[in-house]
Scaffold this motif. Structure first.
Motif, PDB file in Angstrom:
ATOM      1  N   ASP A 218      89.960 103.730   8.960  1.00  0.00           N
ATOM      2  CA  ASP A 218      89.956 104.911   9.817  1.00  0.00           C
ATOM      3  C   ASP A 218      91.341 105.566   9.819  1.00  0.00           C
ATOM      4  O   ASP A 218      92.366 104.880   9.979  1.00  0.00           O
ATOM      5  CB  ASP A 218      89.579 104.538  11.246  1.00  0.00           C
ATOM      6  N   ALA A 219      91.366 106.886   9.668  1.00  0.00           N
ATOM      7  CA  ALA A 219      92.628 107.609   9.549  1.00  0.00           C
ATOM      8  C   ALA A 219      93.535 107.403  10.756  1.00  0.00           C
ATOM      9  O   ALA A 219      94.772 107.353  10.621  1.00  0.00           O
ATOM     10  CB  ALA A 219      92.355 109.097   9.342  1.00  0.00           C
ATOM     11  N   ASP A 220      92.939 107.261  11.959  1.00  0.00           N
ATOM     12  CA  ASP A 220      93.775 107.129  13.151  1.00  0.00           C
ATOM     13  C   ASP A 220      94.401 105.743  13.307  1.00  0.00           C
ATOM     14  O   ASP A 220      95.156 105.504  14.251  1.00  0.00           O
ATOM     15  CB  ASP A 220      92.990 107.500  14.406  1.00  0.00           C
ATOM     16  N   LYS A 221      94.115 104.846  12.379  1.00  0.00           N
ATOM     17  CA  LYS A 221      94.727 103.514  12.428  1.00  0.00           C
ATOM     18  C   LYS A 221      96.023 103.450  11.610  1.00  0.00           C
ATOM     19  O   LYS A 221      96.654 102.393  11.520  1.00  0.00           O
ATOM     20  CB  LYS A 221      93.738 102.446  11.941  1.00  0.00           C
ATOM     21  N   PHE A 222      96.417 104.564  10.982  1.00  0.00           N
ATOM     22  CA  PHE A 222      97.693 104.633  10.264  1.00  0.00           C
ATOM     23  C   PHE A 222      98.746 105.255  11.174  1.00  0.00           C
ATOM     24  O   PHE A 222      98.480 106.245  11.858  1.00  0.00           O
ATOM     25  CB  PHE A 222      97.556 105.469   8.989  1.00  0.00           C
ATOM     26  N   PRO A 223      99.970 104.714  11.194  1.00  0.00           N
ATOM     27  CA  PRO A 223     101.006 105.228  12.097  1.00  0.00           C
ATOM     28  C   PRO A 223     101.688 106.482  11.548  1.00  0.00           C
ATOM     29  O   PRO A 223     101.633 106.750  10.339  1.00  0.00           O
ATOM     30  CB  PRO A 223     102.005 104.065  12.171  1.00  0.00           C
ATOM     31  N   PRO A 224     102.355 107.254  12.399  1.00  0.00           N
ATOM     32  CA  PRO A 224     103.174 108.378  11.933  1.00  0.00           C
ATOM     33  C   PRO A 224     104.298 107.881  11.020  1.00  0.00           C
ATOM     34  O   PRO A 224     104.764 106.739  11.155  1.00  0.00           O
ATOM     35  CB  PRO A 224     103.747 108.976  13.229  1.00  0.00           C
ATOM     36  N   ILE A 225     104.730 108.747  10.089  1.00  0.00           N
ATOM     37  CA  ILE A 225     105.747 108.375   9.103  1.00  0.00           C
ATOM     38  C   ILE A 225     107.075 109.023   9.476  1.00  0.00           C
ATOM     39  O   ILE A 225     107.134 110.217   9.795  1.00  0.00           O
ATOM     40  CB  ILE A 225     105.329 108.819   7.686  1.00  0.00           C
ATOM     41  N   VAL A 226     108.174 108.225   9.399  1.00  0.00           N
ATOM     42  CA  VAL A 226     109.519 108.739   9.658  1.00  0.00           C
ATOM     43  C   VAL A 226     110.439 108.344   8.509  1.00  0.00           C
ATOM     44  O   VAL A 226     110.130 107.444   7.726  1.00  0.00           O
ATOM     45  CB  VAL A 226     110.093 108.198  10.990  1.00  0.00           C
ATOM     46  N   LYS A 227     111.579 109.019   8.420  1.00  0.00           N
ATOM     47  CA  LYS A 227     112.605 108.650   7.447  1.00  0.00           C
ATOM     48  C   LYS A 227     113.288 107.349   7.881  1.00  0.00           C
ATOM     49  O   LYS A 227     113.338 107.014   9.070  1.00  0.00           O
ATOM     50  CB  LYS A 227     113.643 109.763   7.316  1.00  0.00           C
ATOM     51  N   CYS A 228     113.851 106.631   6.921  1.00  0.00           N
ATOM     52  CA  CYS A 228     114.522 105.362   7.223  1.00  0.00           C
ATOM     53  C   CYS A 228     115.713 105.544   8.157  1.00  0.00           C
ATOM     54  O   CYS A 228     116.072 104.621   8.894  1.00  0.00           O
ATOM     55  CB  CYS A 228     114.991 104.706   5.922  1.00  0.00           C
ATOM     56  N   THR A 229     116.332 106.719   8.129  1.00  0.00           N
ATOM     57  CA  THR A 229     117.536 106.953   8.930  1.00  0.00           C
ATOM     58  C   THR A 229     117.236 107.592  10.277  1.00  0.00           C
ATOM     59  O   THR A 229     118.167 107.904  11.029  1.00  0.00           O
ATOM     60  CB  THR A 229     118.502 107.859   8.162  1.00  0.00           C
ATOM     61  N   GLU A 230     115.970 107.779  10.628  1.00  0.00           N
ATOM     62  CA  GLU A 230     115.656 108.443  11.894  1.00  0.00           C
ATOM     63  C   GLU A 230     115.942 107.518  13.079  1.00  0.00           C
ATOM     64  O   GLU A 230     115.588 106.338  13.070  1.00  0.00           O
ATOM     65  CB  GLU A 230     114.194 108.882  11.923  1.00  0.00           C
ATOM     66  N   VAL A 231     116.577 108.063  14.091  1.00  0.00           N
ATOM     67  CA  VAL A 231     116.725 107.348  15.361  1.00  0.00           C
ATOM     68  C   VAL A 231     115.391 107.445  16.083  1.00  0.00           C
ATOM     69  O   VAL A 231     114.964 108.526  16.489  1.00  0.00           O
ATOM     70  CB  VAL A 231     117.848 107.945  16.216  1.00  0.00           C
ATOM     71  N   ILE A 232     114.703 106.318  16.217  1.00  0.00           N
ATOM     72  CA  ILE A 232     113.344 106.343  16.755  1.00  0.00           C
ATOM     73  C   ILE A 232     113.296 106.062  18.249  1.00  0.00           C
ATOM     74  O   ILE A 232     112.224 106.062  18.863  1.00  0.00           O
ATOM     75  CB  ILE A 232     112.427 105.355  16.007  1.00  0.00           C
TER      76      ILE A 232
END
Length: 527
Positions: A218-232
């Motif tokens: 299911d598409a909603d089971k994949f998390p949002p994608i961020v860059k490796c250097t992003e302050v999360i």
């Protein structure tokens, strides 16, 4: 003197949890580690308990606090490097529903073939689907089932109750970040082996709707994608309490181990390669374009540098051959065994090896060794290959066998390096060598002689992943920029090719014939 701001660099490998205190210039001022068990299960299963990771992280940070209190108080940023290709199903509260399915786990292979089969097929996978993966992602799921694409299907088909309760599937790095911040994200490299992303623009890695729809998840089971250097985010209150750190400490997304090692080795310029020498080994270099060499199993994939890709050529076993030799061949009272268990001040297993290797001339008295203990990945993808000694005689000694193992890994690396040179479009003339096994002076010299190029050794090769996480964290926090890292990287020795180079040229000609001649035999034995 005021202590400079520090990054708490988390390095979570299969063998255990490590943490380092790292400054923006790459200096490691503190180090602690704890083992974490790996659970091997029938039918090809391999799992680890995420709770054990989290407990171990609390313990290593407590160790750092006791041993380096002032440096821990200077921590302003946390950044992680972790093993990749693990899969954790988490519920809506972020709690794991199972143990982590490890990158070693093969139970999903059949489910992968069922989901992606078709005619014509390669390894049970539709060739047309493979072509789409290669075009969009640069690679394809492992037919062995050892990555999240297969793990998630295994959960869906074998644990439907767990699948129904799953809010998100997370890789190892993603789960650590969730525990640290309460935020659910994946990085551009941690999501790669779910094989659902469009990687054609390095600065804009995103989900490919066609791959997500075909994934069976299911598409909603994949998390949002961020860059490796992003302050999360900053530390969640529960994480701050667990680690004994202020809630104001910021968390940078970080990277999986291959990505972090490429930064930690200091090889951030285009086509500047490093050789990681650990249980497995790889040659990697940052490149400006997405590219795949299907024949040799080499590809460039998303990485920490926001506008670059990381070319990686993986050799399945390197230092594992020495572990096998120590644990399976030598006698119980052998000094090589005890050398692996003495304190750092007294020496390491590599010190013991380095006393033996120079006593044997190059060529190991005619003995050849093929280091394929667990098959091979590059420059041939052949899971049926196995290791072996060739040309043993009555005169062969244990020391000959030991040197042959060192040489065999280096010869196999030269075989792989030929494909790397072709991929990069220019021959490598120098390599940074790093990873725990780079501590052996003898092995570094053998690599220089066998490869015929300069070998520059990382001054602290054991800490390469943690240092890479530290530098990624420093970039994310605005302390440095990636181009600064080249000047910050430190080498403690340079090994130049010596008189043995000609000997190895002759041996290599023989070595390159071995795969062609032995592959059919191994296929009959192990296929």
């Amino acid at each position: 003197m005021a202590i400079a701001p520090h990054i708490l660099a988390i390095d979570l490998g299969t063998s255990g949890m490590k943490a380092a205190l790292v400054t923006a210039d790459g200096t490691v001022t503190g180090w602690a580690e704890r083992p974490v068990p790996l659970h091997i299960l029938p039918g090809g299963g391999a799992e680890q308990d995420p709770a054990a990771w989290w407990d171990a992280l609390g313990e290593v940070v407590a160790d750092l606090g006791r041993d380096f209190p002032e440096h821990v108080r200077a921590v302003t940023t946390i950044c992680s490097s972790t093993q990749g290709e693990g899969t954790i199903a988490v519920d809506a509260r972020g709690e794991p529903l199972t143990r982590c399915i490890s990158w070693l786990d093969m139970r999903g292979a059949g489910h992968l073939r069922k989901q992606f089969g078709g005619f014509p097929a390669y390894g049970g996978i539709s060739v047309l689907k493979i072509a789409r993966w290669l075009r969009l992602t640069g690679g394809m799921p492992s037919v062995t089932g050892k990555d999240p694409a297969a793990h998630m299907l295994y959960v869906r088909d074998e644990m439907p109750d767990v699948y129904a309760r799953t809010k998100t599937f997370l890789n190892v790095l993603d789960w650590i970040n969730l525990k640290l911040t309460g935020r659910t994200v994946a990085t551009v490299d941690s999501i790669l082996t779910s094989w659902v992303t469009d990687n054609r623009k390095a600065a804009g890695i995103r989900y490919a709707p066609s791959l997500v729809a075909a994934s069976g998840i299911d598409a909603d089971k994949f998390p949002p994608i961020v860059k490796c250097t992003e302050v999360i985010g900053t530390l969640a209150p529960s994480a701050a309490d667990h680690l004994g750190l202020p809630a104001s400490v910021q968390v940078v997304a970080g990277a999986i181990d291959n990505t972090a090692a490429a930064i930690g080795a200091g090889t951030v310029r285009d086509n500047e390669a490093h050789l990681y020498l650990g249980t497995s080994s790889w040659i990697a270099a940052h490149v400006p374009a997405k590219k795949t060499d299907v024949g040799s199993g080499i590809a460039s994939i998303p990485c920490a540098l926001p506008d670059r890709y990381l070319m990686t050529a993986l050799q399945a076993t390197a230092g594992a051959n020495l572990t096998w030799l120590r644990d399976k061949i030598v006698e119980f009272d052998d000094p090589l065994v005890s050398a692996g268990h003495v304190s750092r001040d007294e020496g390491t297993i590599f010190d013991a090896f380095d006393k033996i290797i120079p006593s044997v001339p190059a060529g190991a008295d005619g003995v050849l060794y093929m280091p394929w203990l667990y098959g091979e990945r590059a420059p041939v993808d052949d899971p049926n290959l196995r290791a072996g000694f060739l040309n043993i005689s009555l005169e062969t000694s244990r020391s000959d066998l030991l040197r042959a193992v060192f040489e065999g890994v280096a010869l196999n690396t030269r075989w792989m390096a030929r494909s790397v040179d072709k991929f990069l479009g220019t021959p490598m003339t120098s390599l940074v060598i790093t990873g725990g096994a780079a501590r052996s002076n003898s092995w570094c010299q053998i690599f220089a002689d066998v490869l015929g190029i300069e070998i520059r050794r990382d001054a602290n090769p054991v800490a390469v992943n943690a240092r890479g996480a530290g530098w990624i964290g420093a970039v994310g926090a605005g302390m440095i920029s990636f181009p600064d890292i080249s000047a910050l990287a430190r080498n403690d020795d340079v090994f130049q090719p010596g008189a043995d180079r000609a000997t190895y040229d002759d041996i290599y000609d023989t070595y390159t014939c071995l795969h062609k001649q032995l592959a059919p035999v191994y296929r009959r034995l192990n296929g």
